[in-house]
Design a protein around this motif. Structure first.
Motif, PDB file in Angstrom:
ATOM      1  N   ASN A   4       0.823  -1.216   0.000  1.00  0.00           N
ATOM      2  CA  ASN A   4       0.000   0.000   0.000  1.00  0.00           C
ATOM      3  C   ASN A   4       0.854   1.262   0.000  1.00  0.00           C
ATOM      4  OD1 ASN A   4      -2.504  -1.184  -0.223  1.00  0.00           O
ATOM      5  ND2 ASN A   4      -2.602  -1.604   1.971  1.00  0.00           N
ATOM      6  N   THR A   5       1.964   1.207   0.746  1.00  0.00           N
ATOM      7  CA  THR A   5       2.873   2.373   0.738  1.00  0.00           C
ATOM      8  C   THR A   5       3.378   2.587  -0.694  1.00  0.00           C
ATOM      9  OG1 THR A   5       3.586   1.713   2.956  1.00  0.00           O
ATOM     10  CG2 THR A   5       4.910   3.381   1.859  1.00  0.00           C
ATOM     11  N   TYR A   6       3.707   1.468  -1.362  1.00  0.00           N
ATOM     12  CA  TYR A   6       4.201   1.574  -2.743  1.00  0.00           C
ATOM     13  C   TYR A   6       3.133   2.168  -3.662  1.00  0.00           C
ATOM     14  CZ  TYR A   6       6.228   0.604  -7.237  1.00  0.00           C
ATOM     15  OH  TYR A   6       6.723   0.770  -8.509  1.00  0.00           O
ATOM     16  N   LYS A   7       1.877   1.746  -3.441  1.00  0.00           N
ATOM     17  CA  LYS A   7       0.789   2.250  -4.295  1.00  0.00           C
ATOM     18  C   LYS A   7       0.617   3.763  -4.128  1.00  0.00           C
ATOM     19  CE  LYS A   7      -1.916  -1.976  -4.638  1.00  0.00           C
ATOM     20  NZ  LYS A   7      -3.006  -2.719  -4.006  1.00  0.00           N
ATOM     21  N   VAL A   8       0.728   4.254  -2.875  1.00  0.00           N
ATOM     22  CA  VAL A   8       0.628   5.699  -2.633  1.00  0.00           C
ATOM     23  C   VAL A   8       1.768   6.408  -3.381  1.00  0.00           C
ATOM     24  CG1 VAL A   8       0.819   7.499  -0.851  1.00  0.00           C
ATOM     25  CG2 VAL A   8      -0.534   5.442  -0.388  1.00  0.00           C
ATOM     26  N   LEU A   9       2.974   5.857  -3.231  1.00  0.00           N
ATOM     27  CA  LEU A   9       4.142   6.452  -3.891  1.00  0.00           C
ATOM     28  C   LEU A   9       3.944   6.494  -5.412  1.00  0.00           C
ATOM     29  CD1 LEU A   9       7.112   7.469  -3.800  1.00  0.00           C
ATOM     30  CD2 LEU A   9       7.826   5.083  -3.921  1.00  0.00           C
ATOM     31  N   LYS A  10       3.409   5.415  -5.948  1.00  0.00           N
ATOM     32  CA  LYS A  10       3.242   5.293  -7.416  1.00  0.00           C
ATOM     33  C   LYS A  10       2.291   6.377  -7.920  1.00  0.00           C
ATOM     34  CE  LYS A  10       3.566   2.804 -11.306  1.00  0.00           C
ATOM     35  NZ  LYS A  10       3.171   3.865 -12.214  1.00  0.00           N
ATOM     36  N   ILE A  11       1.204   6.618  -7.188  1.00  0.00           N
ATOM     37  CA  ILE A  11       0.259   7.659  -7.631  1.00  0.00           C
ATOM     38  C   ILE A  11       0.933   9.031  -7.565  1.00  0.00           C
ATOM     39  CG2 ILE A  11      -1.938   8.827  -7.138  1.00  0.00           C
ATOM     40  CD1 ILE A  11      -3.066   6.151  -6.241  1.00  0.00           C
ATOM     41  N   LEU A  12       1.676   9.265  -6.483  1.00  0.00           N
ATOM     42  CA  LEU A  12       2.372  10.556  -6.367  1.00  0.00           C
ATOM     43  C   LEU A  12       3.384  10.712  -7.506  1.00  0.00           C
ATOM     44  CD1 LEU A  12       3.058  10.862  -2.512  1.00  0.00           C
ATOM     45  CD2 LEU A  12       1.229  11.914  -3.830  1.00  0.00           C
ATOM     46  N   GLY A  22      -5.428  14.039  -0.020  1.00  0.00           N
ATOM     47  CA  GLY A  22      -5.567  12.812   0.770  1.00  0.00           C
ATOM     48  C   GLY A  22      -6.846  12.089   0.384  1.00  0.00           C
ATOM     49  N   GLU A  23      -7.877  12.879   0.072  1.00  0.00           N
ATOM     50  CA  GLU A  23      -9.177  12.304  -0.286  1.00  0.00           C
ATOM     51  C   GLU A  23      -9.074  11.530  -1.607  1.00  0.00           C
ATOM     52  OE1 GLU A  23     -12.103  15.316  -0.544  1.00  0.00           O
ATOM     53  OE2 GLU A  23     -13.726  13.888  -0.874  1.00  0.00           O
ATOM     54  N   GLU A  24      -8.421  12.176  -2.578  1.00  0.00           N
ATOM     55  CA  GLU A  24      -8.239  11.570  -3.909  1.00  0.00           C
ATOM     56  C   GLU A  24      -7.451  10.257  -3.793  1.00  0.00           C
ATOM     57  OE1 GLU A  24      -6.225  14.586  -6.193  1.00  0.00           O
ATOM     58  OE2 GLU A  24      -5.716  13.138  -7.776  1.00  0.00           O
ATOM     59  N   LEU A  25      -6.365  10.303  -3.028  1.00  0.00           N
ATOM     60  CA  LEU A  25      -5.537   9.101  -2.841  1.00  0.00           C
ATOM     61  C   LEU A  25      -6.362   8.009  -2.156  1.00  0.00           C
ATOM     62  CD1 LEU A  25      -2.247  10.847  -1.676  1.00  0.00           C
ATOM     63  CD2 LEU A  25      -2.425   9.370  -3.658  1.00  0.00           C
ATOM     64  N   GLY A  26      -7.097   8.420  -1.119  1.00  0.00           N
ATOM     65  CA  GLY A  26      -7.925   7.467  -0.371  1.00  0.00           C
ATOM     66  C   GLY A  26      -8.961   6.798  -1.264  1.00  0.00           C
ATOM     67  N   LEU A  27      -9.593   7.611  -2.130  1.00  0.00           N
ATOM     68  CA  LEU A  27     -10.629   7.060  -3.023  1.00  0.00           C
ATOM     69  C   LEU A  27     -10.024   6.053  -4.010  1.00  0.00           C
ATOM     70  CD1 LEU A  27     -12.900  10.099  -3.922  1.00  0.00           C
ATOM     71  CD2 LEU A  27     -13.613   7.936  -2.883  1.00  0.00           C
ATOM     72  N   LYS A  28      -8.890   6.465  -4.592  1.00  0.00           N
ATOM     73  CA  LYS A  28      -8.226   5.597  -5.573  1.00  0.00           C
ATOM     74  C   LYS A  28      -7.791   4.271  -4.955  1.00  0.00           C
ATOM     75  CE  LYS A  28      -6.509   8.711  -9.091  1.00  0.00           C
ATOM     76  NZ  LYS A  28      -5.483   9.662  -9.417  1.00  0.00           N
ATOM     77  N   LEU A  29      -7.329   4.332  -3.708  1.00  0.00           N
ATOM     78  CA  LEU A  29      -6.748   3.130  -3.091  1.00  0.00           C
ATOM     79  C   LEU A  29      -7.682   2.467  -2.077  1.00  0.00           C
ATOM     80  CD1 LEU A  29      -3.140   4.542  -2.612  1.00  0.00           C
ATOM     81  CD2 LEU A  29      -3.896   2.922  -4.346  1.00  0.00           C
ATOM     82  N   HIS A  39       0.959   6.217   5.340  1.00  0.00           N
ATOM     83  CA  HIS A  39       1.907   5.848   4.281  1.00  0.00           C
ATOM     84  C   HIS A  39       2.766   7.041   3.852  1.00  0.00           C
ATOM     85  CE1 HIS A  39       0.233   1.893   4.074  1.00  0.00           C
ATOM     86  NE2 HIS A  39      -0.983   2.379   3.892  1.00  0.00           N
ATOM     87  N   ILE A  40       2.152   8.222   3.843  1.00  0.00           N
ATOM     88  CA  ILE A  40       2.917   9.432   3.480  1.00  0.00           C
ATOM     89  C   ILE A  40       4.036   9.649   4.510  1.00  0.00           C
ATOM     90  CG2 ILE A  40       2.787  11.973   3.311  1.00  0.00           C
ATOM     91  CD1 ILE A  40       1.333  10.899   0.954  1.00  0.00           C
ATOM     92  N   ILE A  72      13.754   2.072  -5.938  1.00  0.00           N
ATOM     93  CA  ILE A  72      14.300   1.189  -6.978  1.00  0.00           C
ATOM     94  C   ILE A  72      13.145   0.554  -7.766  1.00  0.00           C
ATOM     95  CG2 ILE A  72      15.640  -0.932  -7.399  1.00  0.00           C
ATOM     96  CD1 ILE A  72      17.290  -0.153  -4.848  1.00  0.00           C
ATOM     97  N   SER A  73      12.126   0.064  -7.034  1.00  0.00           N
ATOM     98  CA  SER A  73      10.986  -0.562  -7.719  1.00  0.00           C
ATOM     99  C   SER A  73      10.269   0.438  -8.622  1.00  0.00           C
ATOM    100  CB  SER A  73       9.979  -1.128  -6.716  1.00  0.00           C
ATOM    101  OG  SER A  73      10.618  -2.112  -5.935  1.00  0.00           O
ATOM    102  N   LEU A  74      10.172   1.669  -8.154  1.00  0.00           N
ATOM    103  CA  LEU A  74       9.525   2.726  -8.942  1.00  0.00           C
ATOM    104  C   LEU A  74      10.264   2.953 -10.264  1.00  0.00           C
ATOM    105  CD1 LEU A  74       7.171   4.693  -8.203  1.00  0.00           C
ATOM    106  CD2 LEU A  74       8.910   6.314  -7.477  1.00  0.00           C
TER     107      LEU A  74
END
Ligand code: BTN
Length: 323
Positions: A4-12, A22-29, A39-40, A72-74
């Motif tokens: 989940n931390t990775y998913k937040v990073l990926k969207i950013l 935060g709302e947009e990120l929350g809705l997406k994930l 996660h931030i 690295i994964s990013l």
């Protein structure tokens, strides 16, 4: 690595330099805003440059040379590479770690920013200071035989030279695979294999690059990308680019054989047509490097005729051209 931390990073990262609320990120994930915030916080603790504003949201800036599993994964992911990554801030040797885990991982990367027992060819020490990039890539190429090993050693050097070129740096290869810029070593490659009878099970491609580390006080014959380019490079980006090239090279090798790659290698090789000093089995002699054969052996000419070198150390004796 927390998914989940990775998913937040990926969207950013997909919205680099632009704020995501935060709302947009929350809705997406499908997460609560508090969950997003957790996660931030974690990403900030990993040194990601995220600026948070109560009204605007969270903005990521990609302006640091970070080295961790997430970053690295990013960078791998942005080149469409999906690979398990193990990151250790400090380790003895990533090649030794890779050997231990090869049978389990089969295909993956071990990366470190510092090695206490970095290993070079012939059991030499490879100085692995902070700021460099040290990694071992475990692959299990089908249909390669142990006798292909020398060719793979040479071809890994091509990957590093291609990436240097993308960064505007002209690198050369000293046979077999020291990567040199302006006659100073910037990268060493140690390939180890795990094979049973005549089947090559795993190849461990160990690569150490002087990126943002300064070695001038330690070894006068070495340099770093930072010293050459006069700026700080993002190691994770360089790593991803090298993996991309290694994958292309191994695909090409398995599909089309080695002849085009060998020509490319010779184009990068600065040992050919030079008078060289050869050290082999405690013997030292002067020779002229005249060719590299289809197996990757260096063909040299001496007063006693021609011979093929496989494990020797060579250095350029003088810049004399042609035999
Ligand atoms: C050489 O120059 O002789 C080869 C050096 C290879 C160094 C790399 S760094 C990553 C991997 N782990 C090691 O211990 N060695 C290789």
């Amino acid at each position: 690595m927390n998914e989940n931390t990775y998913k937040v990073l990926k969207i950013l990262y997909d919205n680099l330099g632009c704020a995501c609320s935060g709302e947009e990120l929350g809705l997406k994930l499908k997460m609560s805003r508090a969950g997003v915030l957790k996660h931030i916080k974690k990403l900030k603790a990993l040194n990601f440059n995220i600026i948070s504003g109560t009204r605007t949201g969270h903005t990521l800036f990609d302006d640091k040379d970070l080295l961790n599993e997430y970053y690295i994964s990013l960078k791998l992911n942005s080149l469409n590479i999906d690979l398990p990554v193990i990151y250790k801030e400090t380790t003895g040797s990533t090649n030794l770690d890779a050997k231990d885990i090869a049978a389990k991982l089969k295909h993956g990367l071990i990366v470190a920013s510092f090695q206490t027992k970095g290993r070079g060819r012939k059991e030499r020490v490879f100085i692995s200071k902070e700021g460099g990039l040290y990694f071992s890539y475990i692959i299990s190429p089908q249909n390669l035989k142990p006798y292909d090993a020398l060719k793979t050693v040479l071809f890994c050097g091509i990957a590093v030279c291609r990436v240097c070129k993308k960064y505007g740096i002209e690198a050369k290869l000293k046979w077999p695979n020291d990567v040199m810029v302006n006659d100073k070593k910037i990268c060493g490659i140690l390939i180890e294999m795990i094979s049973s009878s005549d089947i090559l099970q795993y190849l461990i491609l160990g690569i150490g690059i002087n990126v943002n580390n300064d070695l001038t006080d330690v070894i006068s014959t070495a340099s770093s990308l930072q010293k050459i380019g006069g700026k700080t490079y993002r190691r994770a980006e360089i790593l991803a680019e090298i993996i991309l090239e290694l994958d292309k090279i191994f695909d090409d090798f398995l599909k089309n054989g080695s002849s085009c790659l060998m020509d490319e290698y010779k184009g990068y090789c600065n040992t050919l047509n030079k008078t060289i000093k050869v050290v082999e089995n405690e013997k030292e002699f002067i020779a002229i490097a005249i060719d590299i054969d289809s197996e990757g052996f260096l063909i040299v000419k001496t007063q006693n005729g021609e011979s093929r070198l496989v494990t020797a150390d060579v250095s350029i004796a003088e810049a004399s051209i042609k035999s």
